[in-house]
Design an enzyme around this catalytic site. Structure first.
Site, PDB file in Angstrom:
ATOM      1  N   LYS A   1       7.470 -15.817  -6.483  1.00  0.00           N
ATOM      2  CA  LYS A   1       6.360 -15.943  -5.530  1.00  0.00           C
ATOM      3  C   LYS A   1       5.116 -15.234  -6.059  1.00  0.00           C
ATOM      4  O   LYS A   1       4.016 -15.774  -6.009  1.00  0.00           O
ATOM      5  CB  LYS A   1       6.795 -15.331  -4.191  1.00  0.00           C
ATOM      6  CG  LYS A   1       5.659 -15.000  -3.263  1.00  0.00           C
ATOM      7  CD  LYS A   1       6.138 -14.304  -2.016  1.00  0.00           C
ATOM      8  CE  LYS A   1       6.125 -12.802  -2.056  1.00  0.00           C
ATOM      9  NZ  LYS A   1       4.821 -12.154  -2.005  1.00  0.00           N
ATOM     10  N   ASN A   2       5.279 -14.019  -6.574  1.00  0.00           N
ATOM     11  CA  ASN A   2       4.109 -13.242  -6.997  1.00  0.00           C
ATOM     12  C   ASN A   2       3.486 -13.761  -8.291  1.00  0.00           C
ATOM     13  O   ASN A   2       2.370 -13.377  -8.628  1.00  0.00           O
ATOM     14  CB  ASN A   2       4.461 -11.764  -7.149  1.00  0.00           C
ATOM     15  CG  ASN A   2       4.568 -11.078  -5.791  1.00  0.00           C
ATOM     16  OD1 ASN A   2       4.310 -11.697  -4.756  1.00  0.00           O
ATOM     17  ND2 ASN A   2       4.945  -9.813  -5.791  1.00  0.00           N
TER      18      ASN A   2
ATOM     19  N   ARG B   1      -2.070 -11.049   2.362  1.00  0.00           N
ATOM     20  CA  ARG B   1      -3.085 -10.299   1.624  1.00  0.00           C
ATOM     21  C   ARG B   1      -3.443 -10.953   0.297  1.00  0.00           C
ATOM     22  O   ARG B   1      -4.569 -10.843  -0.168  1.00  0.00           O
ATOM     23  CB  ARG B   1      -2.559  -8.900   1.325  1.00  0.00           C
ATOM     24  CG  ARG B   1      -2.449  -7.991   2.501  1.00  0.00           C
ATOM     25  CD  ARG B   1      -2.041  -6.622   2.013  1.00  0.00           C
ATOM     26  NE  ARG B   1      -2.830  -6.252   0.838  1.00  0.00           N
ATOM     27  CZ  ARG B   1      -4.046  -5.728   0.876  1.00  0.00           C
ATOM     28  NH1 ARG B   1      -4.597  -5.453   2.005  1.00  0.00           N
ATOM     29  NH2 ARG B   1      -4.695  -5.458  -0.245  1.00  0.00           N
TER      30      ARG B   1
ATOM     31  N   CYS C   1      -1.831  -3.102   5.934  1.00  0.00           N
ATOM     32  CA  CYS C   1      -0.560  -3.750   6.242  1.00  0.00           C
ATOM     33  C   CYS C   1       0.486  -2.659   6.391  1.00  0.00           C
ATOM     34  O   CYS C   1       0.206  -1.482   6.177  1.00  0.00           O
ATOM     35  CB  CYS C   1      -0.170  -4.750   5.172  1.00  0.00           C
ATOM     36  SG  CYS C   1       0.340  -3.981   3.664  1.00  0.00           S
TER      37      CYS C   1
ATOM     38  N   ARG D   1      -3.802  -0.324   1.288  1.00  0.00           N
ATOM     39  CA  ARG D   1      -4.051  -1.406   0.345  1.00  0.00           C
ATOM     40  C   ARG D   1      -5.507  -1.866   0.287  1.00  0.00           C
ATOM     41  O   ARG D   1      -5.828  -3.006   0.646  1.00  0.00           O
ATOM     42  CB  ARG D   1      -3.104  -2.569   0.625  1.00  0.00           C
ATOM     43  CG  ARG D   1      -1.666  -2.123   0.577  1.00  0.00           C
ATOM     44  CD  ARG D   1      -0.711  -3.235   0.742  1.00  0.00           C
ATOM     45  NE  ARG D   1      -0.483  -3.988  -0.480  1.00  0.00           N
ATOM     46  CZ  ARG D   1       0.387  -4.973  -0.568  1.00  0.00           C
ATOM     47  NH1 ARG D   1       1.083  -5.336   0.469  1.00  0.00           N
ATOM     48  NH2 ARG D   1       0.558  -5.624  -1.697  1.00  0.00           N
ATOM     49  N   PRO D   2      -6.385  -1.016  -0.168  1.00  0.00           N
ATOM     50  CA  PRO D   2      -7.794  -1.411  -0.286  1.00  0.00           C
ATOM     51  C   PRO D   2      -8.002  -2.422  -1.415  1.00  0.00           C
ATOM     52  O   PRO D   2      -7.102  -2.645  -2.235  1.00  0.00           O
ATOM     53  CB  PRO D   2      -8.489  -0.091  -0.624  1.00  0.00           C
ATOM     54  CG  PRO D   2      -7.446   0.755  -1.253  1.00  0.00           C
ATOM     55  CD  PRO D   2      -6.128   0.344  -0.661  1.00  0.00           C
ATOM     56  N   ILE D   3      -9.194  -3.032  -1.453  1.00  0.00           N
ATOM     57  CA  ILE D   3      -9.519  -3.956  -2.559  1.00  0.00           C
ATOM     58  C   ILE D   3     -10.762  -3.462  -3.318  1.00  0.00           C
ATOM     59  O   ILE D   3     -11.435  -4.226  -3.990  1.00  0.00           O
ATOM     60  CB  ILE D   3      -9.730  -5.400  -2.059  1.00  0.00           C
ATOM     61  CG1 ILE D   3     -10.773  -5.436  -0.927  1.00  0.00           C
ATOM     62  CG2 ILE D   3      -8.435  -6.047  -1.637  1.00  0.00           C
ATOM     63  CD1 ILE D   3     -11.411  -6.802  -0.767  1.00  0.00           C
ATOM     64  N   ASP D   4     -11.051  -2.158  -3.150  1.00  0.00           N
ATOM     65  CA  ASP D   4     -12.253  -1.609  -3.779  1.00  0.00           C
ATOM     66  C   ASP D   4     -12.305  -1.846  -5.294  1.00  0.00           C
ATOM     67  O   ASP D   4     -13.368  -2.104  -5.854  1.00  0.00           O
ATOM     68  CB  ASP D   4     -12.357  -0.096  -3.478  1.00  0.00           C
ATOM     69  CG  ASP D   4     -11.113   0.671  -3.907  1.00  0.00           C
ATOM     70  OD1 ASP D   4     -10.001   0.179  -3.642  1.00  0.00           O
ATOM     71  OD2 ASP D   4     -11.242   1.741  -4.517  1.00  0.00           O
ATOM     72  N   LEU D   5     -11.143  -1.805  -5.945  1.00  0.00           N
ATOM     73  CA  LEU D   5     -11.152  -1.964  -7.403  1.00  0.00           C
ATOM     74  C   LEU D   5     -11.484  -3.400  -7.815  1.00  0.00           C
ATOM     75  O   LEU D   5     -12.140  -3.631  -8.833  1.00  0.00           O
ATOM     76  CB  LEU D   5      -9.801  -1.533  -7.992  1.00  0.00           C
ATOM     77  CG  LEU D   5      -9.393  -0.075  -7.687  1.00  0.00           C
ATOM     78  CD1 LEU D   5      -7.994   0.223  -8.201  1.00  0.00           C
ATOM     79  CD2 LEU D   5     -10.398   0.901  -8.308  1.00  0.00           C
TER      80      LEU D   5
ATOM     81  N   ASP E   1       8.790  -2.930  -5.391  1.00  0.00           N
ATOM     82  CA  ASP E   1       9.364  -4.030  -4.613  1.00  0.00           C
ATOM     83  C   ASP E   1      10.896  -4.006  -4.591  1.00  0.00           C
ATOM     84  O   ASP E   1      11.520  -4.816  -3.896  1.00  0.00           O
ATOM     85  CB  ASP E   1       8.873  -5.385  -5.152  1.00  0.00           C
ATOM     86  CG  ASP E   1       7.429  -5.661  -4.751  1.00  0.00           C
ATOM     87  OD1 ASP E   1       6.871  -4.912  -3.934  1.00  0.00           O
ATOM     88  OD2 ASP E   1       6.848  -6.642  -5.263  1.00  0.00           O
TER      89      ASP E   1
ATOM     90  N   LEU F   1       3.673   4.199  -5.243  1.00  0.00           N
ATOM     91  CA  LEU F   1       2.583   3.216  -5.154  1.00  0.00           C
ATOM     92  C   LEU F   1       2.051   3.019  -3.739  1.00  0.00           C
ATOM     93  O   LEU F   1       0.846   2.899  -3.537  1.00  0.00           O
ATOM     94  CB  LEU F   1       3.016   1.869  -5.731  1.00  0.00           C
ATOM     95  CG  LEU F   1       3.286   1.864  -7.235  1.00  0.00           C
ATOM     96  CD1 LEU F   1       3.571   0.466  -7.736  1.00  0.00           C
ATOM     97  CD2 LEU F   1       2.104   2.424  -8.010  1.00  0.00           C
TER      98      LEU F   1
ATOM     99  N   ARG G   1       8.689 -15.021   4.221  1.00  0.00           N
ATOM    100  CA  ARG G   1       7.478 -15.041   3.397  1.00  0.00           C
ATOM    101  C   ARG G   1       7.832 -15.077   1.912  1.00  0.00           C
ATOM    102  O   ARG G   1       7.032 -15.552   1.106  1.00  0.00           O
ATOM    103  CB  ARG G   1       6.627 -13.785   3.651  1.00  0.00           C
ATOM    104  CG  ARG G   1       5.874 -13.793   4.943  1.00  0.00           C
ATOM    105  CD  ARG G   1       4.957 -12.607   5.004  1.00  0.00           C
ATOM    106  NE  ARG G   1       4.389 -12.376   3.676  1.00  0.00           N
ATOM    107  CZ  ARG G   1       4.107 -11.177   3.160  1.00  0.00           C
ATOM    108  NH1 ARG G   1       4.321 -10.097   3.867  1.00  0.00           N
ATOM    109  NH2 ARG G   1       3.606 -11.054   1.951  1.00  0.00           N
TER     110      ARG G   1
END
Ligand code: UD1
Length: 420
Positions: free
Chosen positions: A22-23, A92, A116, A121-125, A307, A329, A399
């Protein structure tokens, strides 16, 4: 809503076939936004996250067919560059459309995914890297609004932290940028590697594939001559079934695996006392005479994957002695601890380190799935608990796992899906 009911105490045996990752598939579907023509993807796992990603592309104007784990996606017809909240909030990974949309159209709006269950889980990077490539970014009313009217420009990006989807987003953005991009401290996960390989097969020059430093030579907005491809096997699904074999101390065989991606997982199981027969595309786990306690620290690939943390926590319950599991993480990725304790486990948490007492006598209970991998840990615990375990809220499981209960049934587990 569906739940799973498991009668514990059965040994497993037989063979299970592992689906596509999936990933790996999620960024690859997003990458079709960069393709010059329709692309056929083989071994695409029929799980809800994949349906969500396909819906998102359809909402942007792409068309697709999806049958028998094979999808053909035509993203050349995209005529809308807004990834709406209603779809992004379900998953996400929708943020993976940001890089390719901006690179191709010079403008896009993607809803912010938000937090979540497993952490902030930011997306700043992702955003900082796109800014380095010349994007103007503002956040308005819950949306990232990104503009690069003259196209993105190659840049040197040093990620402060290793980020998987961040690296993937920037690889896709860099593929269509003008000039050369260098990504330092890039993620090395097999899913990132496959994305690079697919783009490279389509004519994008990428150096350093599989290392933590990538150089990508952009096409200056020329769409990519992408070829059809097959999604790599899911190393987390494979790891979960290895844990199912291990926790029931049974011999089971997994087919369609790439064991090179499973090294850290196999080594941990070997340390615990399990034995393996490894063939080219299959692997058999064999019972252990003694099951030893373990010490785990999650980290980026090729280290032990976050995971798989929850599944190994379930497994450590049957070991001799005390195990320690450190999550490095995601700060909140311990939601399964209280549910496992409700089944009779003795797990204590100290910040991001869990101490697990082995030789546990688990009994069935009603438990709640909180995120994708935590859900599978509860199923694993159910396989050895005395009596019946009901795992509720399994939409998390759907999912990411293809027909988990059917695959486990085939291996001899007493598990069934029912409605609340
Ligand atoms: C991906 C995987 C997920 C896996 C995770 C770590 C997909 C779709 N999901 O998630 O299953 O658990 O990698 O292997 O592939 N971070 C920041 N700022 C950012 C981005 C990340 O601070 O802009 C932090 C995160 O909060 C986390 C760490 O970096 O602490 C790693 O996260 P990241 O690798 O980005 O995870 P995802 O790509 O979201």
């Amino acid at each position: 809503m569906d739940y799973l009911e498991i009668q514990g105490g059965n040994k497993l045996n037989g063979t299970v076939t592992i689906d596509g990752a999936k990933n790996a598939a999620l960024p690859l579907i997003a990458a079709t936004i960069l393709a010059k023509h329709p692309i056929t993807i083989h071994n695409l796992p029929p799980v809800n996250d994949i349906y969500t990603m396909l819906k998102l592309l359809e909402n942007l104007g792409a068309t697709y067919t999806y049958k028998d784990k094979q999808a053909t996606i035509d993203a050349t017809t995209i005529n809308n560059t807004t990834a709406i909240y209603d779809i992004v909030r379900k998953m996400r990974a929708s943020i993976l459309t940001l890089g390719p949309l901006l690179a191709r159209f010079g403008i896009c709006e993607v809803s912010l995914p938000g937090g979540c269950a497993i952490g902030q889980r930011p997306i700043d990077l992702h955003l900082k890297a796109l800014e380095m490539m010349g994007a103007q970014i503002e956040i308005k009313q819950g949306y990232v609004i990104a503009k690069a009217p003259d196209g993105l420009k190659g840049a040197t990006i040093v990620f402060d932290k290793i980020t998987v989807t961040g690296t993937e987003n920037i690889i896709m953005a860099a593929a269509l940028a003008k000039g050369e991009s260098r990504i330092i401290n890039a993620a090395k996960e097999p899913e990132v590697v496959q994305l690079c390989e697919v783009l490279q097969d389509g004519g994008v020059t990428i150096e350093g594939i599989g290392s933590d430093e990538l150089v990508i030579y952009g096409t200056n907005r020329e769409l990519v001559d992408m070829k059809d491809f097959t999604v790599i096997p899911d190393r987390i699904e494979a790891g979960t079934y290895l844990c199912a074999g291990a926790i029931t101390n049974s011999a089971i065989t997994l087919k369609n695996v790439n064991h090179a991606h499973l090294v850290s997982i196999i080594l941990k199981l070997q340390e615990m006392g399990y034995d393996f027969d490894i063939e080219k595309e299959s692997i058999t786990i064999k019972p252990a005479s003694r099951i030893k306690a373990l010490k785990i620290s999650t980290t980026e690939y090729p280290g032990f994957p976050t995971d798989m943390q929850a599944q190994f926590m379930a497994l450590s319950l049957i070991a001799e002695g005390t195990s320690t599991i450190e999550e490095r993480l995601f700060e909140n990725r311990f939601m399964h601890v209280s549910e496992l304790n409700r089944m009779g486990a003795d797990i204590t948490l100290n910040n991001h380190i869990a101490t697990v007492e082995g030789d546990a006598k688990l009994y069935g209970a009603d438990v709640m799935a909180t995120d994708l991998r935590a859900s599978s840990a509860l199923v694993l615990a159910g396989l050895i608990a005395k009596g019946s375990t009901k795992v509720h809220r399994i939409y998390h499981l759907d999912r990411g796992y293809v027909k988990l209960e059917e695959k486990l049934q085939k291996l001899g587990a007493k598990i069934k899906r029912a409605k609340e």
